[in-house]
Design an enzyme around this catalytic site. Sequence first.
Site, PDB file in Angstrom:
ATOM      1  N   LYS A  81       1.125  -1.362  -0.066  1.00  0.00           N
ATOM      2  CA  LYS A  81      -0.137  -0.221   0.194  1.00  0.00           C
ATOM      3  C   LYS A  81       0.854   0.936   0.139  1.00  0.00           C
ATOM      4  O   LYS A  81       0.834   2.543  -0.091  1.00  0.00           O
ATOM      5  CB  LYS A  81      -0.947   0.156   1.518  1.00  0.00           C
ATOM      6  CG  LYS A  81      -2.197  -1.113   0.891  1.00  0.00           C
ATOM      7  CD  LYS A  81      -2.410  -1.001   2.333  1.00  0.00           C
ATOM      8  CE  LYS A  81      -4.356  -2.156   1.912  1.00  0.00           C
ATOM      9  NZ  LYS A  81      -4.458  -1.689   3.741  1.00  0.00           N
ATOM     10  N   ASN A 102      -4.861   1.795  -1.472  1.00  0.00           N
ATOM     11  CA  ASN A 102      -5.211   0.276  -2.072  1.00  0.00           C
ATOM     12  C   ASN A 102      -6.085  -0.258  -3.054  1.00  0.00           C
ATOM     13  O   ASN A 102      -6.953  -1.695  -3.288  1.00  0.00           O
ATOM     14  CB  ASN A 102      -6.298   0.145  -0.403  1.00  0.00           C
ATOM     15  CG  ASN A 102      -7.731   0.584  -0.698  1.00  0.00           C
ATOM     16  OD1 ASN A 102      -8.550   1.695  -1.297  1.00  0.00           O
ATOM     17  ND2 ASN A 102      -8.781   0.226   0.086  1.00  0.00           N
ATOM     18  N   ASP A 117      -9.558   2.730   2.304  1.00  0.00           N
ATOM     19  CA  ASP A 117      -9.992   1.708   3.946  1.00  0.00           C
ATOM     20  C   ASP A 117     -10.309   3.054   4.629  1.00  0.00           C
ATOM     21  O   ASP A 117     -11.060   2.111   5.449  1.00  0.00           O
ATOM     22  CB  ASP A 117      -8.499   1.550   4.446  1.00  0.00           C
ATOM     23  CG  ASP A 117      -7.239   0.349   3.215  1.00  0.00           C
ATOM     24  OD1 ASP A 117      -8.872  -0.587   3.045  1.00  0.00           O
ATOM     25  OD2 ASP A 117      -6.910   0.165   2.916  1.00  0.00           O
ATOM     26  N   GLY A 144      -0.081   0.787  12.274  1.00  0.00           N
ATOM     27  CA  GLY A 144       0.463   0.434  11.228  1.00  0.00           C
ATOM     28  C   GLY A 144      -0.128   1.377   9.710  1.00  0.00           C
ATOM     29  O   GLY A 144       0.003   2.043   9.720  1.00  0.00           O
ATOM     30  N   GLY A 145       0.236   0.393   8.677  1.00  0.00           N
ATOM     31  CA  GLY A 145       0.014   0.973   7.408  1.00  0.00           C
ATOM     32  C   GLY A 145      -1.640   0.923   7.697  1.00  0.00           C
ATOM     33  O   GLY A 145      -2.759   2.443   7.634  1.00  0.00           O
ATOM     34  N   ALA A 146      -2.730   0.171   8.664  1.00  0.00           N
ATOM     35  CA  ALA A 146      -4.154   0.125   8.459  1.00  0.00           C
ATOM     36  C   ALA A 146      -4.559   1.183   9.378  1.00  0.00           C
ATOM     37  O   ALA A 146      -5.244   2.291   9.084  1.00  0.00           O
ATOM     38  CB  ALA A 146      -4.522  -1.426   8.673  1.00  0.00           C
ATOM     39  N   ARG A 167       2.573  -0.053  20.247  1.00  0.00           N
ATOM     40  CA  ARG A 167       4.829  -0.407  20.665  1.00  0.00           C
ATOM     41  C   ARG A 167       5.659   0.457  20.417  1.00  0.00           C
ATOM     42  O   ARG A 167       6.490   1.190  20.950  1.00  0.00           O
ATOM     43  CB  ARG A 167       4.997  -1.932  19.993  1.00  0.00           C
ATOM     44  CG  ARG A 167       6.434  -2.099  20.441  1.00  0.00           C
ATOM     45  CD  ARG A 167       6.366  -3.253  20.014  1.00  0.00           C
ATOM     46  NE  ARG A 167       6.483  -3.676  18.784  1.00  0.00           N
ATOM     47  CZ  ARG A 167       6.613  -5.113  17.905  1.00  0.00           C
ATOM     48  NH1 ARG A 167       6.812  -5.783  18.092  1.00  0.00           N
ATOM     49  NH2 ARG A 167       6.543  -4.717  16.133  1.00  0.00           N
ATOM     50  N   LYS A 171       6.221   5.684  15.472  1.00  0.00           N
ATOM     51  CA  LYS A 171       5.705   5.797  14.526  1.00  0.00           C
ATOM     52  C   LYS A 171       4.068   6.418  14.692  1.00  0.00           C
ATOM     53  O   LYS A 171       3.800   6.950  13.488  1.00  0.00           O
ATOM     54  CB  LYS A 171       5.416   4.319  14.242  1.00  0.00           C
ATOM     55  CG  LYS A 171       6.614   3.894  13.263  1.00  0.00           C
ATOM     56  CD  LYS A 171       6.297   2.739  13.451  1.00  0.00           C
ATOM     57  CE  LYS A 171       5.309   1.942  12.830  1.00  0.00           C
ATOM     58  NZ  LYS A 171       5.651   0.194  11.772  1.00  0.00           N
TER      59      LYS A 171
HETATM   60  P1  NAP Z   1       1.621  -3.691   9.025  1.00  0.00           P
HETATM   61  O1  NAP Z   1       1.913  -1.840   9.098  1.00  0.00           O
HETATM   62  O2  NAP Z   1       2.127  -4.024   9.768  1.00  0.00           O
HETATM   63  O3  NAP Z   1       1.322  -2.811  11.287  1.00  0.00           O
HETATM   64  C1  NAP Z   1       1.043  -3.934  11.945  1.00  0.00           C
HETATM   65  C2  NAP Z   1       1.133  -2.718  13.516  1.00  0.00           C
HETATM   66  O4  NAP Z   1       0.874  -4.248  15.055  1.00  0.00           O
HETATM   67  C3  NAP Z   1       2.285  -1.870  14.315  1.00  0.00           C
HETATM   68  O5  NAP Z   1       1.073  -0.794  14.931  1.00  0.00           O
HETATM   69  C4  NAP Z   1       2.663  -2.938  15.187  1.00  0.00           C
HETATM   70  O6  NAP Z   1       3.927  -2.023  16.071  1.00  0.00           O
HETATM   71  C5  NAP Z   1       1.974  -3.934  15.388  1.00  0.00           C
HETATM   72  N1  NAP Z   1       2.338  -4.890  15.802  1.00  0.00           N
HETATM   73  C6  NAP Z   1       3.439  -6.243  15.998  1.00  0.00           C
HETATM   74  N2  NAP Z   1       3.518  -6.972  16.013  1.00  0.00           N
HETATM   75  C7  NAP Z   1       3.719  -6.448  17.492  1.00  0.00           C
HETATM   76  C8  NAP Z   1       4.082  -7.031  18.261  1.00  0.00           C
HETATM   77  N3  NAP Z   1       4.594  -8.705  19.074  1.00  0.00           N
HETATM   78  N4  NAP Z   1       3.785  -6.397  19.904  1.00  0.00           N
HETATM   79  C9  NAP Z   1       2.783  -4.779  19.476  1.00  0.00           C
HETATM   80  N5  NAP Z   1       2.541  -4.595  18.619  1.00  0.00           N
HETATM   81  C10 NAP Z   1       3.068  -5.458  17.483  1.00  0.00           C
HETATM   82  O7  NAP Z   1      -0.049  -3.589   9.653  1.00  0.00           O
HETATM   83  P2  NAP Z   1      -0.790  -3.327   8.825  1.00  0.00           P
HETATM   84  O8  NAP Z   1      -1.322  -3.397   7.861  1.00  0.00           O
HETATM   85  O9  NAP Z   1      -1.004  -2.314   9.333  1.00  0.00           O
HETATM   86  O10 NAP Z   1      -2.831  -4.306   8.720  1.00  0.00           O
HETATM   87  C11 NAP Z   1      -2.441  -4.635  10.363  1.00  0.00           C
HETATM   88  C12 NAP Z   1      -3.978  -4.667  10.538  1.00  0.00           C
HETATM   89  O11 NAP Z   1      -5.091  -4.214   9.741  1.00  0.00           O
HETATM   90  C13 NAP Z   1      -3.886  -6.777  10.538  1.00  0.00           C
HETATM   91  O12 NAP Z   1      -4.305  -7.272  10.938  1.00  0.00           O
HETATM   92  C14 NAP Z   1      -4.551  -6.454   9.101  1.00  0.00           C
HETATM   93  O13 NAP Z   1      -5.340  -7.717   8.685  1.00  0.00           O
HETATM   94  C15 NAP Z   1      -5.397  -5.293   9.623  1.00  0.00           C
HETATM   95  N6  NAP Z   1      -6.290  -5.015   8.327  1.00  0.00           N
HETATM   96  C16 NAP Z   1      -7.651  -5.106   8.193  1.00  0.00           C
HETATM   97  C17 NAP Z   1      -8.674  -4.281   6.696  1.00  0.00           C
HETATM   98  C18 NAP Z   1      -9.530  -5.077   7.233  1.00  0.00           C
HETATM   99  O14 NAP Z   1     -10.420  -4.535   5.893  1.00  0.00           O
HETATM  100  N7  NAP Z   1     -10.046  -5.602   6.975  1.00  0.00           N
HETATM  101  C19 NAP Z   1      -7.474  -3.919   6.064  1.00  0.00           C
HETATM  102  C20 NAP Z   1      -6.403  -3.428   6.309  1.00  0.00           C
HETATM  103  C21 NAP Z   1      -5.675  -4.074   7.315  1.00  0.00           C
HETATM  104  P3  NAP Z   1       5.105  -1.281  15.619  1.00  0.00           P
HETATM  105  O15 NAP Z   1       4.718   0.100  14.776  1.00  0.00           O
HETATM  106  O16 NAP Z   1       5.882  -1.023  16.603  1.00  0.00           O
HETATM  107  O17 NAP Z   1       5.643  -1.999  14.830  1.00  0.00           O
END
Ligand code: NAP
Length: 298
Positions: A81, A102, A117, A144-146, A167, A171
């Site tokens: 994204k 997206n 999104d 994160g990205g979402a 965490r 960011k």
């Molecule tokens: P991302 O960019 O990789 O971000 C991940 C996030 O989770 C960051 O804030 C990260 O914290 C945190 N995280 C990961 N591992 C961790 C840990 N062990 N302890 C504490 N924090 C942790 O992923 P994303 O694209 O934002 O996706 C996040 C979620 O959104 C996913 O579960 C995805 O399935 C969901 N999503 C859903 C939709 C929908 O339409 N329903 C659409 C998009 C995404 P740090 O910043 O500290 O690394």
Amino acid sequence: MYINPKYMKFPVKSDKNMEKYLVIGDPVGHSRSPGMQNAAFEKAGLGAPYGIKRVTPEELPEFFEYARKNCRGVNLTVPHKLAAAELADELTPCAAACKSVNTLLIENGKITGHSTDGIGLEEALKYCFNEPLSGKRIVFLGSGGAAQATAVHLANCNVAGISFINRTLSKAEVLADMCRAQKGDLEISCVAPDDRRAVAGLLEECDYLIQATSLGLKPFDPLPVAPECFQKGMKFCLFDTIYHPTPIQALAEKNGIRWANGKEMLIRQGAASFEMWTGIEPDLSAMRRGFDEGVPGK
Ligand code: NAP
């Protein structure tokens, strides 16, 4: 993993004159988008032109050139994204504000990047909890990205405040600045998940807790907040962006907290993409059915 051939590559029902649509990601085999998008296309009498393709980050620039010549619309999921926002010829104001894409719309070889999104989450919150967003206090778990794509959108929805529990605090602070750029007078704060007092204070005050970390995607992931932060009688609603059962959904249920999973958000962001590509308002019931039936392996 078995994937229904209907959703595997280009569609069985397509002919060379039919416009092509794809979801790309890495991994992407788990995606429910083909099921729900083809349900909307079929309901609109447009066949089942939506396929799925694994594209690695290294292949993304090459894929853009392929899409420019061969596709009408593309959805992008993890990890594309942010990179897609750099590769598109043009961005809609919404995608430019959240620096995330997206959805691609391809017209006469020009690629426009959009982000649906945010509207997906906005519509899902209204649908799941049946209240207007205006005046609500929102807390995001994750930055994160979402969270980025959706918080920047919600900053423009007349909400009372947005906070981030993440965490990596730096960011969260970058994302807070992106939201401030949308609305300077919005109340915004950032907190680390291990600052229990501050987290408990935010949860006491908030209306919607948006779980937007990736914790819960894997079976033995820890909770994104300490369980003591959830108490019986708390007034907030939990929206977990993950659409299968997770420990935080179970914790909300145990404490009598209203909650919803990410299914409706996926449906609504997909519906916004569909409408952009076709100019037709999709049948949401068909999309929900397509989501349920489009389980990879079914
Ligand atoms: P991302 O960019 O990789 O971000 C991940 C996030 O989770 C960051 O804030 C990260 O914290 C945190 N995280 C990961 N591992 C961790 C840990 N062990 N302890 C504490 N924090 C942790 O992923 P994303 O694209 O934002 O996706 C996040 C979620 O959104 C996913 O579960 C995805 O399935 C969901 N999503 C859903 C939709 C929908 O339409 N329903 C659409 C998009 C995404 P740090 O910043 O500290 O690394």
